[in-house]
Design a protein around this motif. Sequence first.
Motif, PDB file in Angstrom:
ATOM      1  N   SER A  54      16.307 -17.008  59.485  1.00  0.00           N
ATOM      2  CA  SER A  54      17.387 -16.417  60.273  1.00  0.00           C
ATOM      3  C   SER A  54      17.585 -17.249  61.527  1.00  0.00           C
ATOM      4  CB  SER A  54      17.063 -14.969  60.653  1.00  0.00           C
ATOM      5  OG  SER A  54      18.122 -14.387  61.388  1.00  0.00           O
TER       6      SER A  54
ATOM      7  N   THR B 275      27.055 -13.796  57.118  1.00  0.00           N
ATOM      8  CA  THR B 275      25.855 -14.600  56.892  1.00  0.00           C
ATOM      9  C   THR B 275      26.224 -15.828  56.070  1.00  0.00           C
ATOM     10  OG1 THR B 275      25.339 -13.278  54.924  1.00  0.00           O
ATOM     11  CG2 THR B 275      24.282 -12.629  57.000  1.00  0.00           C
TER      12      THR B 275
ATOM     13  N   VAL C  11      21.038 -18.011  57.215  1.00  0.00           N
ATOM     14  CA  VAL C  11      19.919 -17.327  56.567  1.00  0.00           C
ATOM     15  C   VAL C  11      19.118 -18.236  55.643  1.00  0.00           C
ATOM     16  CG1 VAL C  11      21.000 -15.056  56.737  1.00  0.00           C
ATOM     17  CG2 VAL C  11      21.408 -16.464  54.698  1.00  0.00           C
TER      18      VAL C  11
END
Length: 393
Positions: free
Chosen positions: A19, A32, A78
């Motif tokens: 992350s 994301t 991510v």
Amino acid sequence: MIDIDAIARQAFVAHGPASLVLSETGPLAGLTFAVKDLYDVAGYPTACGNPDRLRDTPPALATAPSVQVPLAHGARLVGKTHTDEVASGMFGMNPHYGTPINPAAPDRAPGGSSSGSASAVAAGLLDFALGSDTGGSIRVPASFCGIYGLRTTFGRISVAGVMAMAPSFDTVGWFARDPQTMRRVGESYFGAVRPAGPSRFLIARDAFAFAAPKVGETLLAAAKGLGPSEEITLYEEGTDGWLDTFRPLQLAEFFATLGGWANAPGRALSEAVRQRMDLAATVEATVVAAATLRREALTERLIRVLGDDGVLVIPTAHDLPPFREASVAEQTAFRDTTLTLTCVASLCRLPQLNVPAAIVDGCPVGLSLIAGPRGEERLLAVAEALGPLTAAS
């Protein structure tokens, strides 16, 4: 039943960030994304699908500018995704790290070399993912996995901090499952994408003719359903004229860029990449010089045909994705035919968008839209206006 955990294991590399957030606000806040493991992310190694590069390459000192853009606009990174070894492949098969799963057709190849990015997006593991495209490495996996994928105009988005393969062809691009997300990501790079004016859809009938019959017929029907269109001949010089221009140029650049590294003593390379590198070493300078001139002539003609409002329509790939266990000979035959389609935008340095168009025998097949230089906004606006096209056949 699709095993999401298995898809994630095969899509993401183990040496990327779990992350990374640069900004909590911005037009991409709440989204994301992942990046192909050709992109530098500060603090992490860039392995490019090869174990020697993973072992020998120190963590990147800076994040590639093309990755900084979505981070600065609020998206959360991510992870990094698997690629064919040094981006040299069309199918996503990496003997060192395995083959990512095609969520839309698990017994078929996911497409490469941006295989992990396409797999992760198609599985819904994230909202969008960056890939790179030299000879089809975004467009083909987008078609195989049934998602949207954009190759951008050569030079429009910086490739600094991205592994070079063939520098006069390499481009940045991205995948998403819907045209709205494609547009939002595009706006983070280009500014507002407004509705395009009327587009002239130019259907390259000869490009559909050499697709596998059921695929070609299905995609041609989808192309004619886009709106008013005209048919043109794309390959006026014959398909060999395009391929004989693309191949020596890409191979010569591949060898100039990676040949010294690949030929170092003890280098761990897969058999397929070694064979490709050996072939690249044989390309003669006179052949490259002649191909360079042909490239400019082909580019000039196609840009003239497209004008400011033209959108060329072709199949993205000529057939259904190969099975995962396809032989090298089968893969080579597939690649040589589909390159006839993908080399067009690559040679002419143009933007191309894969749009999921149909399901044929249980597999996605994509339709491609090509615009003139810096025509990404038109392509993204057209795709959003068209909405979903996919139908079963």
